[in-house]
Enzyme design. Structure first.
Site, PDB file in Angstrom:
ATOM      1  N   ASP A  67       0.850  -1.191   0.000  1.00 18.46           N
ATOM      2  CA  ASP A  67       0.000   0.000   0.000  1.00 18.46           C
ATOM      3  C   ASP A  67       0.890   1.248   0.000  1.00 18.46           C
ATOM      4  OD1 ASP A  67      -2.032   1.838   0.329  1.00 18.46           O
ATOM      5  OD2 ASP A  67      -2.998   0.773   1.957  1.00 18.46           O
ATOM      6  N   ASP A  68       0.845   2.021  -1.080  1.00 13.80           N
ATOM      7  CA  ASP A  68       1.640   3.252  -1.227  1.00 13.80           C
ATOM      8  C   ASP A  68       3.131   2.979  -1.390  1.00 13.80           C
ATOM      9  OD1 ASP A  68      -0.763   4.553  -0.907  1.00 13.80           O
ATOM     10  OD2 ASP A  68      -0.116   5.845   0.738  1.00 13.80           O
TER      11      ASP A  68
ATOM     12  N   CYS B   1      -5.819   3.510  -3.936  1.00 11.65           N
ATOM     13  CA  CYS B   1      -6.039   2.200  -3.318  1.00 11.65           C
ATOM     14  C   CYS B   1      -7.329   1.524  -3.744  1.00 11.65           C
ATOM     15  CB  CYS B   1      -5.960   2.326  -1.802  1.00 11.65           C
ATOM     16  SG  CYS B   1      -6.715   3.785  -1.105  1.00 11.65           S
TER      17      CYS B   1
ATOM     18  N   ARG C 257      -7.786  -1.944  -6.065  1.00 13.03           N
ATOM     19  CA  ARG C 257      -8.239  -3.185  -5.437  1.00 13.03           C
ATOM     20  C   ARG C 257      -9.477  -3.742  -6.123  1.00 13.03           C
ATOM     21  NH1 ARG C 257      -5.232  -3.220  -0.458  1.00 13.03           N
ATOM     22  NH2 ARG C 257      -3.980  -1.325  -0.600  1.00 13.03           N
TER      23      ARG C 257
ATOM     24  N   LYS D 287      -5.647  -5.420   4.420  1.00 12.30           N
ATOM     25  CA  LYS D 287      -6.528  -4.330   4.013  1.00 12.30           C
ATOM     26  C   LYS D 287      -7.609  -4.851   3.073  1.00 12.30           C
ATOM     27  CE  LYS D 287      -6.373   0.414   2.195  1.00 12.30           C
ATOM     28  NZ  LYS D 287      -5.497   1.547   1.846  1.00 12.30           N
TER      29      LYS D 287
ATOM     30  N   HIS E  11     -10.806  -2.370   1.595  1.00 10.72           N
ATOM     31  CA  HIS E  11     -11.113  -1.187   0.785  1.00 10.72           C
ATOM     32  C   HIS E  11     -11.825  -1.542  -0.517  1.00 10.72           C
ATOM     33  CE1 HIS E  11      -9.699   3.261   0.936  1.00 10.72           C
ATOM     34  NE2 HIS E  11     -10.997   3.133   0.767  1.00 10.72           N
TER      35      HIS E  11
ATOM     36  N   HIS F 279       1.776   2.623   3.772  1.00 12.31           N
ATOM     37  CA  HIS F 279       0.822   3.739   3.830  1.00 12.31           C
ATOM     38  C   HIS F 279       0.977   4.497   5.156  1.00 12.31           C
ATOM     39  CE1 HIS F 279      -3.101   5.767   4.069  1.00 12.31           C
ATOM     40  NE2 HIS F 279      -3.332   5.437   2.809  1.00 12.31           N
TER      41      HIS F 279
ATOM     42  N   ASP G  63      -0.474  -0.847  -4.840  1.00  8.14           N
ATOM     43  CA  ASP G  63      -1.770  -0.330  -5.286  1.00  8.14           C
ATOM     44  C   ASP G  63      -1.679   1.032  -5.961  1.00  8.14           C
ATOM     45  OD1 ASP G  63      -1.216   1.187  -3.022  1.00  8.14           O
ATOM     46  OD2 ASP G  63      -3.176   0.848  -2.081  1.00  8.14           O
ATOM     47  N   ASN G  64      -0.598   1.768  -5.738  1.00  9.52           N
ATOM     48  CA  ASN G  64      -0.377   3.059  -6.400  1.00  9.52           C
ATOM     49  C   ASN G  64       1.060   3.478  -6.144  1.00  9.52           C
ATOM     50  OD1 ASN G  64      -2.619   3.838  -3.880  1.00  9.52           O
ATOM     51  ND2 ASN G  64      -0.507   4.543  -3.654  1.00  9.52           N
TER      52      ASN G  64
ATOM     53  N   LYS H 165       1.100   9.281  -6.111  1.00  9.29           N
ATOM     54  CA  LYS H 165      -0.227   8.712  -5.899  1.00  9.29           C
ATOM     55  C   LYS H 165      -1.319   9.750  -6.200  1.00  9.29           C
ATOM     56  CE  LYS H 165      -2.997   7.325  -1.840  1.00  9.29           C
ATOM     57  NZ  LYS H 165      -2.897   7.068  -0.382  1.00  9.29           N
TER      58      LYS H 165
END
Length: 529
Positions: free
Chosen positions: A33-34, A71, A75, A126, A128, A208, A333-334, A378
């Site tokens: 994540d990030d 995110c 996903r 996670k 989301h 993140h 995710d980004n 991002k």
């Protein structure tokens, strides 16, 4: 085994027999994540990621793979094979959509699609996505919803049932707890379903914000970043060239580009050490340089810990005699985030950086480093916001080990790849007859050799940021009011030379195609369930 894990999960303590090899491969899908394009050792970083580096050495690294820039769109696309707008997981005017949008019934997640092939599916980390993991077909789940507290989450679930909040001062750390649950699930799978293939979706919440890390991990990097972001960025760029990555110019630092959304009160709370622009390192005060170096040390520690915990999951798979027939994919995710804010329990300026009482964000200075060699961050759909590392490892299915793959791909391709490997043709019970054809392409041909995939284009839209890639040409615009830019990524992937004025016909054609796809996907989102 940690004390908190005994408290949170019912662990399997009995011995587990080796799993029987399945006709179809097991799947371990790992999402960070990030995490920026250059944040892994095998993508240019100085951060210790030996387990991921080993997977890369024994498998493939993709140099032109893309996510959706944020995110929840990523996903949704990752687990369905559709663009997020098609399934209402990113904004569509006039339709309940975006991070709270509900997918249409014809867009189930991968666990449902994999069930006909006998897969058991497990989620750890996670979410989301709309609904809840068990309701969406997973057989077991640990859902860490509280993104703002790595040490003491208030909201988390086991198998869609809410767990007690974790008090401060325990041994709980989110990245470890997520891996713990994956290990528990795999042990249970080996004991109770030894003849079935597994799909383990391992969705780490790190790195993140807030930047929270274990003290022993931070200690490894405490002094590493005092040379400044320009120096570290140059070192990463040089390492990428040594690793054989395509020749790409290092993008200029956009000194006046800060976070995508301003939070002035956060800047007041964070104090004089924080800066919301990627200013020249030598222009910072001593206090600012120390503050920024400490932040990057925590970011690095979070990534180091991801690798450590992934190593434990890999050891569990090896203990099941399942490593050779398990397909492992790792991506983000980004791009890394330029955001700066203070949420959750707030920020105590006297707290140690990375501790539970601190709330720090990476910010644009270090995000520029993490996204080396690309532009922006991002939420933007310039390359820095959407480029992800992708590692693919599968001993039984990949002979070209340690190779790079340069063919462009996208998270919409993951579902198509996994379904082909599982020898599944979506049925009327899994994808309704009214469902549009998924836009993703199977990556399976690339496992053998680098080759083009037959696709019309790749498309992006998020918060007014727009982009489309067709072949080597890409159009991109920042924000609803931003002008369209045109780049030839074959020789300018860092997006330094706008060709919009020199190639107006190409610009017009690709913008028209973006608009056509936007209308098409919006129409799909507006269809009744």
């Amino acid at each position: 085994m940690s004390l908190l894990l005994r408290w949170t999960f019912c662990l399997l303590i009995c011995s587990v027999a080796p799993i029987v090899a399945a006709a179809r491969p097991n799947i371990l899908l790992v999402l960070a994540d990030d995490l920026g394009y250059s944040d892994l050792g095998c993508y240019g970083s100085e951060i210790a990621t030996p387990h991921l580096d080993a997977l890369a050495a024994g498998g493939l690294r993709f140099t032109q793979f893309y996510n959706s820039g944020r995110c929840w769109p990523t996903r949704g696309s990752l687990l369905t094979g559709y663009y997020a707008q098609q399934i209402r997981r990113d904004q569509v005017p006039g339709v309940p959509s975006g991070s709270r949008g509900t997918r249409p019934a014809w867009a189930p997640l991968l666990p449902v699609l994999l069930q006909p092939a006998g897969y058991r599916s497990y989620h750890s980390g996670k979410w989301h996505i709309d609904s809840m993991p068990i309701a969406c077909g997973f057989d077991r789940s640990y859902y860490l919803k509280d993104q703002g507290r790595f040490f003491n989450p208030l909201v988390h679930y086991e198998d869609d049932v809410k767990l007690p909040a974790v008090p401060k001062g325990t041994s709980f750390y989110g990245t470890t707890a997520i891996a713990d649950h994956a290990i528990v699930s795999l042990k249970q799978h080996a004991k109770e379903h030894p003849d079935a293939p597994f799909f383990q979706y391992l969705a780490f919440t790190a790195p993140h914000f807030p930047l929270h890390a274990l003290p022993e991990d931070i200690a490894k990097y405490r002094d590493r970043y005092r040379s400044g972001w320009e120096q570290i960025r140059a070192e990463r760029f040089a390492k990428q060239q040594q690793l054989g990555f395509p020749a790409v110019a290092l993008s200029d630092v956009e000194r006046t580009l800060g976070p995508p959304s301003p939070f002035p009160k956060a800047m007041e709370t964070l104090g004089d050490g924080e800066v919301n622009l990627p200013l020249a390192w030598e222009a910072l005060t001593d206090e600012q340089r120390a503050f920024q170096a400490n932040k990057m040390a925590v970011h690095a520690a979070m990534i180091d810990r991801i690798d450590q915990e992934l190593g434990r999951v890999l050891d569990q798979i090896r203990s099941m005699d399942a490593f050779e027939e398990t397909l492992i994919l790792f991506l983000s995710d980004n791009g890394a985030s330029a955001e700066i804010m203070v949420r959750a329990d707030g920020h105590d300026p006297q707290a140690d950086p990375g501790s539970a009482d601190s709330y720090l964000c990476l910010g644009p200075g270090w995000s520029t480093v993490s996204n080396t060699p690309f532009r922006r961050h991002k939420t933007w759909v310039h390359e820095g916001g959407i480029a992800t590392p992708l590692i693919v490892h599968w001993p039984e299915g990949i002979a070209d080990r340690g190779a790079l793959r340069h063919t462009p791909g996208h998270v919409i391709d993951i579902a198509a790849t996994l379904l082909q490997l599982a020898e599944i043709e979506p049925s009327p019970t899994s994808r309704a007859a009214a469902a549009p054809s998924p836009p993703g392409k199977s990556l399976l041909p690339l496992f053998s050799q680098d080759q083009s995939l037959d696709r019309e284009c790749l498309w992006w839209s998020h918060e007014g940021n727009r982009g489309l890639r067709q072949g080597d040409l890409k159009v991109v615009a920042a924000g609803k009011a931003g002008a369209w830019e045109l780049y030839n990524l074959a020789d300018d992937r860092s997006e330094q030379h706008d060709l919009a004025d020199r190639q107006p016909a190409d610009l017009k054609r690709l913008v028209a195609l973006w608009e056509s796809k936007d209308r098409e996907f919006s129409k799909t989102a507006r269809q009744p369930q």
